[in-house]
Design an enzyme around this catalytic site. Structure first.
Site, short mmCIF file in Angstrom:
data_model
loop_
_atom_site.label_atom_id
_atom_site.label_comp_id
_atom_site.label_asym_id
_atom_site.label_seq_id
_atom_site.Cartn_x
_atom_site.Cartn_y
_atom_site.Cartn_z
N ARG A 1 3.61 18.74 56.23
CA ARG A 1 3.68 17.49 55.46
C ARG A 1 4.96 17.38 54.65
O ARG A 1 5.41 18.36 54.07
CB ARG A 1 2.47 17.39 54.52
CG ARG A 1 1.22 16.90 55.21
CD ARG A 1 -0.01 17.06 54.35
NE ARG A 1 0.16 16.59 52.99
CZ ARG A 1 -0.84 16.50 52.11
NH1 ARG A 1 -2.07 16.86 52.47
NH2 ARG A 1 -0.64 16.07 50.90
N ARG B 1 0.82 25.29 54.37
CA ARG B 1 -0.21 24.49 55.10
C ARG B 1 0.43 23.86 56.34
O ARG B 1 1.55 23.35 56.29
CB ARG B 1 -0.74 23.39 54.19
CG ARG B 1 -1.51 22.31 54.97
CD ARG B 1 -2.27 21.35 54.09
NE ARG B 1 -1.59 20.95 52.89
CZ ARG B 1 -2.19 20.43 51.82
NH1 ARG B 1 -3.50 20.25 51.83
NH2 ARG B 1 -1.50 20.08 50.76
N ARG C 1 3.40 17.35 42.33
CA ARG C 1 2.02 16.91 42.59
C ARG C 1 1.05 17.64 41.67
O ARG C 1 0.06 17.07 41.21
CB ARG C 1 1.66 17.12 44.06
CG ARG C 1 2.41 16.14 44.97
CD ARG C 1 2.42 16.58 46.42
NE ARG C 1 1.09 16.71 46.95
CZ ARG C 1 0.75 17.56 47.92
NH1 ARG C 1 1.66 18.37 48.45
NH2 ARG C 1 -0.47 17.60 48.36
N ARG D 1 -8.75 9.68 41.71
CA ARG D 1 -7.74 10.57 41.15
C ARG D 1 -7.33 10.14 39.76
O ARG D 1 -6.48 10.78 39.15
CB ARG D 1 -6.51 10.52 42.05
CG ARG D 1 -6.29 11.79 42.89
CD ARG D 1 -5.13 11.47 43.78
NE ARG D 1 -4.41 12.56 44.31
CZ ARG D 1 -4.55 13.02 45.57
NH1 ARG D 1 -5.48 12.54 46.35
NH2 ARG D 1 -3.76 13.96 46.00
N LYS E 1 -9.86 21.20 49.42
CA LYS E 1 -10.77 20.06 49.56
C LYS E 1 -10.95 19.67 51.03
O LYS E 1 -12.06 19.52 51.51
CB LYS E 1 -10.27 18.84 48.77
CG LYS E 1 -10.14 19.07 47.27
CD LYS E 1 -9.66 17.84 46.55
CE LYS E 1 -8.29 17.34 46.96
NZ LYS E 1 -7.17 18.27 46.65
P1 ADP Z 1 -6.46 20.16 49.74
O1 ADP Z 1 -7.15 19.24 50.70
O2 ADP Z 1 -7.27 20.40 48.50
O3 ADP Z 1 -5.05 19.77 49.41
P2 ADP Z 1 -6.49 22.05 52.00
O4 ADP Z 1 -7.92 22.15 52.40
O5 ADP Z 1 -5.60 21.26 52.87
O6 ADP Z 1 -6.36 21.59 50.44
O7 ADP Z 1 -5.94 23.55 51.85
C1 ADP Z 1 -4.59 23.80 51.46
C2 ADP Z 1 -4.08 25.02 52.23
O8 ADP Z 1 -4.76 26.19 51.77
C3 ADP Z 1 -4.29 24.95 53.74
O9 ADP Z 1 -3.19 25.57 54.38
C4 ADP Z 1 -5.57 25.76 53.96
O10 ADP Z 1 -5.59 26.37 55.25
C5 ADP Z 1 -5.45 26.81 52.86
N1 ADP Z 1 -6.75 27.24 52.32
C6 ADP Z 1 -7.88 26.51 52.17
N2 ADP Z 1 -8.87 27.25 51.62
C7 ADP Z 1 -8.33 28.48 51.41
C8 ADP Z 1 -8.84 29.71 50.85
N3 ADP Z 1 -10.10 29.81 50.41
N4 ADP Z 1 -7.99 30.77 50.78
C9 ADP Z 1 -6.71 30.67 51.24
N5 ADP Z 1 -6.17 29.56 51.76
C10 ADP Z 1 -6.97 28.46 51.86
P1 AMP Z 2 -3.51 14.15 49.48
O1 AMP Z 2 -3.52 14.14 50.98
O2 AMP Z 2 -4.88 13.95 48.90
O3 AMP Z 2 -2.83 15.40 48.93
O4 AMP Z 2 -2.64 12.90 49.01
C1 AMP Z 2 -1.28 12.79 49.36
C2 AMP Z 2 -0.60 11.71 48.51
O5 AMP Z 2 -1.20 10.43 48.75
C3 AMP Z 2 -0.71 11.89 46.99
O6 AMP Z 2 0.26 12.77 46.47
C4 AMP Z 2 -0.53 10.44 46.50
O7 AMP Z 2 0.83 10.04 46.57
C5 AMP Z 2 -1.29 9.65 47.57
N1 AMP Z 2 -2.72 9.50 47.22
C6 AMP Z 2 -3.78 10.01 47.90
N2 AMP Z 2 -4.94 9.69 47.30
C7 AMP Z 2 -4.61 8.96 46.20
C8 AMP Z 2 -5.36 8.38 45.15
N3 AMP Z 2 -6.70 8.44 45.10
N4 AMP Z 2 -4.68 7.71 44.16
C9 AMP Z 2 -3.35 7.60 44.20
N5 AMP Z 2 -2.58 8.17 45.14
C10 AMP Z 2 -3.19 8.84 46.15
#
Ligand code: ADP
Ligand code: AMP
Length: 212
Positions: A157, A128, A168, A89, A15
């Site tokens: 993270r 990541r 998660r 969410r 995302k």
């Molecule tokens: P989200 O915001 O949904 O948690 P991220 O955009 O942070 O996901 O992506 C999670 C991890 O996967 C990051 O390390 C990113 O670089 C990697 N990633 C994102 N898109 C792809 C893809 N198409 N293929 C492989 N790895 C990816």
């Molecule tokens: P994210 O960066 O989107 O993976 O979110 C990291 C953490 O923040 C999640 O695991 C939740 O603990 C909290 N969080 C983020 N967005 C929300 C949401 N919309 N509702 C509740 N908790 C959230």
């Protein structure tokens, strides 16, 4: 033209990665409740019970994130729209979002679900890394940081360790996946296959959002 977009998908689906590309192209801000909560945490502004929830892989209470989004989407830079990444969410968050926008004569134009099977997600999240200076998202295997990037500039993270990632993913399945039938029933949901190279997924995202 304005674009109010929601990205839904499990942790690690891509995302944030896709949001940055779409937002640049559409000239709209990326609004990530996860980023907002982490910023509050690192500035010592997040109450301990909420920090504990994040660290445990649980959601923070609906009213906390609804308040953040209500405030943030009123800002001037949201005049031409915004992309919500990680919000809503839960169904109560989605309902509250509709209600707050309706009061302003606005609505969500499109919800894009990025679909990635669970077997890819743990590896995506655990490897990541985020550049603390730029916010750029990397993956140690699939999108490695450029040569010369110093390890101390990369954030791993606290919730990107395997045991928490699994929690998660469970939380997503229990609390968030029901948003797909919720939005599908309203006819503004598009599903995008999130498996493949980042560029390939971007192509699908641009098609889904008609930004190509
Ligand atoms: P989200 O915001 O949904 O948690 P991220 O955009 O942070 O996901 O992506 C999670 C991890 O996967 C990051 O390390 C990113 O670089 C990697 N990633 C994102 N898109 C792809 C893809 N198409 N293929 C492989 N790895 C990816
Ligand atoms: P994210 O960066 O989107 O993976 O979110 C990291 C953490 O923040 C999640 O695991 C939740 O603990 C909290 N969080 C983020 N967005 C929300 C949401 N919309 N509702 C509740 N908790 C959230």
């Amino acid at each position: 033209m304005s674009l109010r977009l929601v990205l839904v998908g499990p942790p690690g689906a891509g995302k944030g990665t896709q949001a940055k590309i779409i937002c640049k192209k559409a000239e709209i801000p990326q609004i990530s409740t996860g980023d907002m909560l982490r910023a509050a945490k690192s500035e010592g502004r997040l109450p301990e019970d909420l920090v504990a929830k994040m660290v445990a892989g649980a959601l923070v209470p609906d009213e906390v994130v609804i308040g953040l989004i209500d405030e943030r989407t009123k800002a001037d830079d949201c005049e031409n729209g915004f992309l919500l990444d990680g919000f809503p969410r839960t169904v109560p968050q989605a309902t509250a979002l509709d209600a707050m926008l309706e009061k302003r004569g606005q609505k969500i134009d499109l919800v894009v679900a990025i679909e990635v099977p669970r077997e890819h997600l743990v590896e995506r999240a655990v490897l990541r890394r985020t550049d603390k200076r730029t916010g750029q998202i990397y993956h140690l295997k699939y999108s490695p940081p450029p040569a010369g990037t110093r390890e101390e500039d990369l954030e791993h993270r606290a919730d990107d360790h395997e045991d928490v990632v699994k929690k998660r993913l469970d939380t997503y399945e229990k609390m968030t996946a029901e948003l797909l039938p919720f939005y599908s029933a309203r006819g503004n949901l598009k599903r995008v296959d999130g498996v493949g190279k980042v560029d390939e997924v971007t192509k699908r995202m641009l098609e889904a959002t008609s930004l190509k």
